[in-house]
Design an enzyme around this catalytic site. Sequence first.
Site, short mmCIF file in Angstrom:
data_model
loop_
_atom_site.label_atom_id
_atom_site.label_comp_id
_atom_site.label_asym_id
_atom_site.label_seq_id
_atom_site.Cartn_x
_atom_site.Cartn_y
_atom_site.Cartn_z
N THR A 6 0.82 -1.21 0.00
CA THR A 6 0.00 0.00 0.00
C THR A 6 0.86 1.27 0.00
OG1 THR A 6 -1.81 -1.15 1.11
CG2 THR A 6 -1.78 1.24 1.29
N GLU A 59 -3.53 -3.43 -6.82
CA GLU A 59 -3.97 -4.38 -5.80
C GLU A 59 -2.88 -4.37 -4.76
OE1 GLU A 59 -3.92 -7.24 -3.39
OE2 GLU A 59 -3.31 -8.42 -5.12
N CYS A 111 -1.45 -11.77 -0.21
CA CYS A 111 -2.21 -10.59 0.21
C CYS A 111 -3.59 -10.99 0.72
CB CYS A 111 -2.33 -9.60 -0.94
SG CYS A 111 -2.80 -10.33 -2.51
#
Length: 545
Positions: free
Chosen positions: A267, A293, A329
């Site tokens: 992120t 993503e 993830c």
Amino acid sequence: MINAIARVPPPQNEPVLSYTASSPERATLQAALQRMASERIDIPVVIGGKQLRTGKKDEVRMPHKHSHVLATVHEADASHVEQAIQNALTVKEEWSRMAFTDRAAIFLRAAELLATRYRPLLNASTMLGQSKTAHQAEIDAACEAIDFLRFNVHFAERLLAEQPLSAPQTWNQLDYRPLDGFVFAVAPFNFTSISLNLCTAPAIMGNVVLFKPAPTAMLSSWYVMELLREAGLPDGVINFLPGDGPTLGKAALTSPHLGGVHFTGSTPTFQSMWHTVGENIQRYRQYPRLVGETGGKDFIFAHASAAEDIDALATAIVRGGYEYQGQKCSAASRVYVPESLWPKLKPRLQEFIAELRMGDVTDFRNFMGAVIDERSFKKVSSYIELAKQSGAEANFVAGGDTDRSEGWFVKPTLVQLTNPRHRIMQEEIFAPLVGVHVYPDARFEETLRECDQAATYALTGAVFARDRKAISQVMDTLRHAAGNFYINDKPTGAVVGQQPFGGSRASGTNDKAGSMLNLVRWTSPRTIKENFAPPTRVPYPFMQG
């Protein structure tokens, strides 16, 4: 030229091979593993089909045997990025004007090569370079990668067939053009299939791509490039740029020719890239498409009605949390369990975790390998130490040990936390460390809200329950907490064409890899109206007296 409206073959999900002891696929894979482990290959930069050896080198090492070097990698710099951009733009027009059926045939051929001769190559390189077991490599580097190729061609065909209505005497059409400029595809280490999808999905839609692989997945990324070359992909359509992320990223993201970013990773990295694009927004020929993503803090939420399904719940926690060392993830990293279930669930979890073997992935008896590198090892070690220093707030149910002597090994660790806002319950760790919070049965609704609000991410999640009313309530309260939601199943293992993958909030733009929704992002449609009987007079009928 073919005078026909052709149809691509209907896609089917690639069957997962078992690799049992006597199977031919195990023998073939073991031969590939032995060969790759005995050699040290040289991986170049590739621009316009030409291999460049820059002299600035890095090494690819086995995570589970970090003294073993598998390859030497030549790193690109900013000048190579600019060279790749200019080269890609020279081939872009011819590539984008190629008939869709011709482009599709290249990627369908790649799928068949991967299903056969390249299968052991991609699997073995993923096992050795990324420390995946044979099963984890098979479902990733073989099956999911094949599925991405076959289904994306199918989705592209469906998208191209999506056309507007036409009124009498007119014909309306949509022309699905590629984006202006190039697409910058930035890949993670944990899924070989994602690396392949990030660079090929835009290319299927006629775009040219700069592909930046992860340094810790360089071996498998190289074989992805070799696969596409052998499948007939023209030189320059996808350019291969290993090297330092910030250096290459700055050069690509500040180019006026940037058309889009296809990203999977952390992120903070994606937010930094978005910030750079925002700062340079006036430079671009078009507004770049940003598809990302990113992280996850994925949950399993158990309801008291799951009392008869303890083994299923325990299996989901162990598989969801520890397969591929928790480096997915989508991996389950926080669990919410009612007090009524915990006395039965805890010993089952301890039993299941105790049975997990960890070690060299070429030993097919092992369930887990090593975490990807020293940086990851240090990060998870710091969280384990944090739990040890948390006193009565944290109780180790299993694991808590690490060993870096030969590889970056972290035993599967489960920590019971009294505080649902403990850092282990909120922060992405990306390792085999799972936090569990045991809540009073009477605080079911409050704990649901806690699950929704505790983490900034919203990627995957699961509920275990038999009570349908409870399932409905969990789905409603946690509607925005997970882009992929599972009922009585682990929150990992999305299949292309079945569970389109992606999340929102801090988990990304939710453009759903493995669906037509992702391909929409790589086209800039043009509307065309043709009038077969254009008007010949200016006045309208209502103007008559």
